[in-house]
Write a protein that holds these residues in place. Structure first.
Motif, PDB file in Angstrom:
ATOM      1  N   VAL A 158       0.829  -1.197   0.000  1.00 12.90           N
ATOM      2  CA  VAL A 158       0.000   0.000   0.000  1.00 12.90           C
ATOM      3  C   VAL A 158       0.868   1.254   0.000  1.00 12.90           C
ATOM      4  CG1 VAL A 158      -1.736   1.316   1.305  1.00 12.90           C
ATOM      5  CG2 VAL A 158      -1.886  -1.179   1.182  1.00 12.90           C
TER       6      VAL A 158
ATOM      7  N   VAL B  67      -1.045  -0.950  -4.262  1.00 16.80           N
ATOM      8  CA  VAL B  67      -2.353  -0.362  -3.991  1.00 16.80           C
ATOM      9  C   VAL B  67      -2.187   1.118  -3.693  1.00 16.80           C
ATOM     10  CG1 VAL B  67      -4.385  -0.434  -2.480  1.00 16.80           C
ATOM     11  CG2 VAL B  67      -3.188  -2.554  -3.075  1.00 16.80           C
TER      12      VAL B  67
ATOM     13  N   GLU C 125      -6.917  -5.676  -6.055  1.00 17.07           N
ATOM     14  CA  GLU C 125      -7.199  -4.385  -5.417  1.00 17.07           C
ATOM     15  C   GLU C 125      -6.202  -3.378  -5.966  1.00 17.07           C
ATOM     16  OE1 GLU C 125      -7.636  -2.182  -1.078  1.00 17.07           O
ATOM     17  OE2 GLU C 125      -6.640  -4.128  -1.158  1.00 17.07           O
TER      18      GLU C 125
ATOM     19  N   GLU D 181     -11.591   0.440 -11.211  1.00 18.36           N
ATOM     20  CA  GLU D 181     -10.624   1.532 -11.100  1.00 18.36           C
ATOM     21  C   GLU D 181     -10.125   2.068 -12.427  1.00 18.36           C
ATOM     22  OE1 GLU D 181      -7.857   4.284  -9.737  1.00 18.36           O
ATOM     23  OE2 GLU D 181      -9.854   3.670  -9.322  1.00 18.36           O
TER      24      GLU D 181
ATOM     25  N   TYR E 119     -11.380  -2.438  -7.090  1.00 16.94           N
ATOM     26  CA  TYR E 119     -10.656  -3.459  -7.833  1.00 16.94           C
ATOM     27  C   TYR E 119     -10.401  -2.990  -9.260  1.00 16.94           C
ATOM     28  CZ  TYR E 119     -11.883  -5.877  -3.647  1.00 16.94           C
ATOM     29  OH  TYR E 119     -12.001  -6.208  -2.330  1.00 16.94           O
TER      30      TYR E 119
ATOM     31  N   PRO F 210     -12.061  -0.714  -0.702  1.00 19.50           N
ATOM     32  CA  PRO F 210     -11.235  -1.219  -1.806  1.00 19.50           C
ATOM     33  C   PRO F 210     -11.933  -1.045  -3.154  1.00 19.50           C
ATOM     34  CG  PRO F 210     -12.271  -3.040  -0.659  1.00 19.50           C
ATOM     35  CD  PRO F 210     -12.652  -1.792   0.086  1.00 19.50           C
TER      36      PRO F 210
ATOM     37  N   ARG G  85      -7.340   1.781  -2.437  1.00 16.68           N
ATOM     38  CA  ARG G  85      -8.073   1.752  -1.172  1.00 16.68           C
ATOM     39  C   ARG G  85      -8.351   3.210  -0.825  1.00 16.68           C
ATOM     40  NH1 ARG G  85      -5.075  -1.629   2.922  1.00 16.68           N
ATOM     41  NH2 ARG G  85      -5.512  -3.140   1.283  1.00 16.68           N
TER      42      ARG G  85
ATOM     43  N   SER H 273      -4.185   0.113   7.068  1.00 15.29           N
ATOM     44  CA  SER H 273      -3.573  -0.245   5.781  1.00 15.29           C
ATOM     45  C   SER H 273      -2.147  -0.762   5.889  1.00 15.29           C
ATOM     46  CB  SER H 273      -3.560   0.961   4.839  1.00 15.29           C
ATOM     47  OG  SER H 273      -4.726   1.005   4.098  1.00 15.29           O
TER      48      SER H 273
ATOM     49  N   SER I  80      -3.543   4.556  -2.306  1.00 11.64           N
ATOM     50  CA  SER I  80      -4.495   4.793  -1.224  1.00 11.64           C
ATOM     51  C   SER I  80      -4.550   6.268  -0.838  1.00 11.64           C
ATOM     52  CB  SER I  80      -4.116   3.934  -0.010  1.00 11.64           C
ATOM     53  OG  SER I  80      -5.106   4.051   0.981  1.00 11.64           O
TER      54      SER I  80
END
Length: 172
Positions: free
Chosen positions: A27, A51, A138, A161, A157, A155, A141, A71, A53
């Motif tokens: 993340v 990911v 994912e 996205e 996916y 989340p 986030r 996270s 975030s």
């Protein structure tokens, strides 16, 4: 920027993150205002499956702590205008990011790296990765204000996205 120029700047961050062992599923949490680094931080991790975030830069330190602890980001990026709150959140959080980047020219807290210095010497070419996107990976986030009064990570996916990335580029 043209799309090519934006891609080059995003690639510098992607290559820097990869060089610092950020991998698929890690993340990258960031609290930034509407600025170029927001767009770079939003797009770069997705090039290799990390990911992305985004969290509200206006969160109080306790709210940012919730984001950090839930996270457990490998990377945390914040803006110098929010430095005091970010430092307080990091000090109280159980999760300690390996990389902490500050956007801006202000005084740098110990152990933090200036964003511009972090990406400076990296190539603007596409990152070398074997990542192949999967529909249920994912990719983001998104931290929203939860109904409990605490931020909640939602989340998104790959299937959801793909178009918001384009929307962010167009908007900023």
């Amino acid at each position: 920027w043209t799309y090519s120029q934006l891609n080059a700047d995003v690639n510098k961050l992607s290559n820097a993150l990869l060089d610092h062992n950020v991998q698929k599923g890690d993340v990258v949490l960031f609290q930034l205002p509407n600025c170029p680094e927001f767009v770079f931080s939003y797009l770069a991790p997705q090039k290799f499956g990390a990911v992305t975030s985004p969290a509200n830069p206006g969160f109080a330190p306790e709210e940012s702590k919730v984001c950090l602890d839930s996270s457990e980001p490998k990377v945390y990026i914040y803006d110098e205008a929010n430095k005091d709150n970010s430092v307080k959140a990091l000090a109280s959080a159980d999760a300690k990011p390996e990389l902490i980047l500050m956007v801006g020219d202000g005084e740098l807290p110990e152990g933090h790296i200036r964003f511009s210095d972090f990406v400076r010497d990296y190539p603007d070419t596409e990152p070398v990765t074997d990542f192949v996107p999967y529909i249920y990976d994912e990719m983001m986030r998104l931290y929203t204000s939860g109904t409990t009064g605490k931020p909640k990570g939602v989340p998104l996916y790959n299937a959801n996205e793909v178009l918001t990335c384009h929307d962010v580029m167009m908007h900023f």
